[in-house]
Design a protein around this motif. Sequence first.
Motif, PDB file in Angstrom:
ATOM      1  N   CYS A  24       0.802  -1.293  -0.103  1.00 51.18           N
ATOM      2  CA  CYS A  24       0.057  -0.063  -0.047  1.00 51.18           C
ATOM      3  C   CYS A  24       0.994   1.063   0.100  1.00 51.18           C
ATOM      4  N   CYS A  25       2.043   1.233   0.669  1.00 54.14           N
ATOM      5  CA  CYS A  25       2.999   2.383   0.781  1.00 54.14           C
ATOM      6  C   CYS A  25       3.426   2.781  -0.740  1.00 54.14           C
ATOM      7  N   ILE A  26       3.828   1.656  -1.407  1.00 52.66           N
ATOM      8  CA  ILE A  26       4.409   2.088  -2.638  1.00 52.66           C
ATOM      9  C   ILE A  26       3.221   2.340  -3.645  1.00 52.66           C
ATOM     10  N   LYS A  27       2.039   1.763  -3.370  1.00 59.83           N
ATOM     11  CA  LYS A  27       1.007   2.204  -4.341  1.00 59.83           C
ATOM     12  C   LYS A  27       0.562   3.374  -4.138  1.00 59.83           C
ATOM     13  N   TYR A  28       0.206   4.008  -2.939  1.00 57.51           N
ATOM     14  CA  TYR A  28      -0.211   5.352  -2.735  1.00 57.51           C
ATOM     15  C   TYR A  28       0.690   6.353  -2.916  1.00 57.51           C
ATOM     16  N   PHE A  29       2.007   5.876  -2.945  1.00 51.57           N
ATOM     17  CA  PHE A  29       3.063   7.020  -3.032  1.00 51.57           C
ATOM     18  C   PHE A  29       2.946   7.293  -4.522  1.00 51.57           C
ATOM     19  N   ILE A  30       3.054   6.265  -5.231  1.00 48.93           N
ATOM     20  CA  ILE A  30       2.759   6.568  -7.019  1.00 48.93           C
ATOM     21  C   ILE A  30       1.537   7.382  -7.138  1.00 48.93           C
ATOM     22  N   PHE A  31       0.599   6.792  -6.381  1.00 51.57           N
ATOM     23  CA  PHE A  31      -0.533   7.506  -6.919  1.00 51.57           C
ATOM     24  C   PHE A  31      -0.424   8.910  -6.592  1.00 51.57           C
ATOM     25  N   GLY A  32      -0.159   9.303  -5.205  1.00 55.09           N
ATOM     26  CA  GLY A  32      -0.053  10.580  -4.807  1.00 55.09           C
ATOM     27  C   GLY A  32       0.948  11.460  -5.474  1.00 55.09           C
ATOM     28  N   PHE A  33       2.090  11.071  -5.835  1.00 48.92           N
ATOM     29  CA  PHE A  33       3.026  11.751  -6.585  1.00 48.92           C
ATOM     30  C   PHE A  33       2.695  11.916  -7.986  1.00 48.92           C
TER      31      PHE A  33
END
Length: 262
Positions: free
Chosen positions: A13-22
């Motif tokens: 979830c960290c990688i997923k939502y970091f890519i999404f937010g960025f």
Amino acid sequence: MSGNHYKGQEVSCCIKYFIFGFNILFWLLGMALVGIGLWAWSEKGVLSNISSITDLGGLDPVWLFMVVGGVMFILGFAGCIGALRENTFLLKFFSVFLGIIFFLELTTGVLAFVFKDWIKDQLNLFINNNIRAYRDDIDLQNLIDFTQEYWECCGAFGADDWNLNIYFNCTDGNPSREKCGVPFSCCTKDPAEDVINTQCGYDIRAKPDSEQKDYINVKGCVPQFEKWLQDNLTLVAGIFIGVALLQIFGICLAQNLVKQMV
């Protein structure tokens, strides 16, 4: 499961939502730049006459907004939706597209270092083409004025480059009031003046060269740009390295997320 949407092992979830937010920031910024470009073209009547896009002899600065904004929009969309929907096709597209941009930047940097003299000649040609079109487009005019004021320069290699412009050349048949002059952005600034004197460059090139330097910046923008690069080499290199690392980081994160989905 069908298509490119997978539900294999648990994704981070960290990688997923970091890519999404960025990438949603990139997406929104890209839309804003494209919107500004379209608004600028609308104000100039370009959208009502599409053929006028190619009529300008020099660079239309709006193209910078459109191209940069378009690339950011496509990248942001692919990364944002790809991460949110766990779509491997969009994430792979994001990685490949970002990799191509990184490769083009690296290639451009190497070629610019190897062929410095050729780049200087092309920059001279580019500036002179835009000098010819100075009065043809208000955005181009503002860009040239900003450049000459910021780097305290005039023309590509000197004030006489303004002979290329039909309004500023010194030919006998030139009826313009700006004949044998330069734009106000070439003038040396008087700190005591609160209002810009837009006529400060009138007839200035009719004066002897020894007197011109008292009124205008006589150095060309190409050598001033070279000097600026040398003085700010650490900053420029730091920005390029930072952007490159950010791109590599984005590619690695996207590829890591793809591996977790398959």
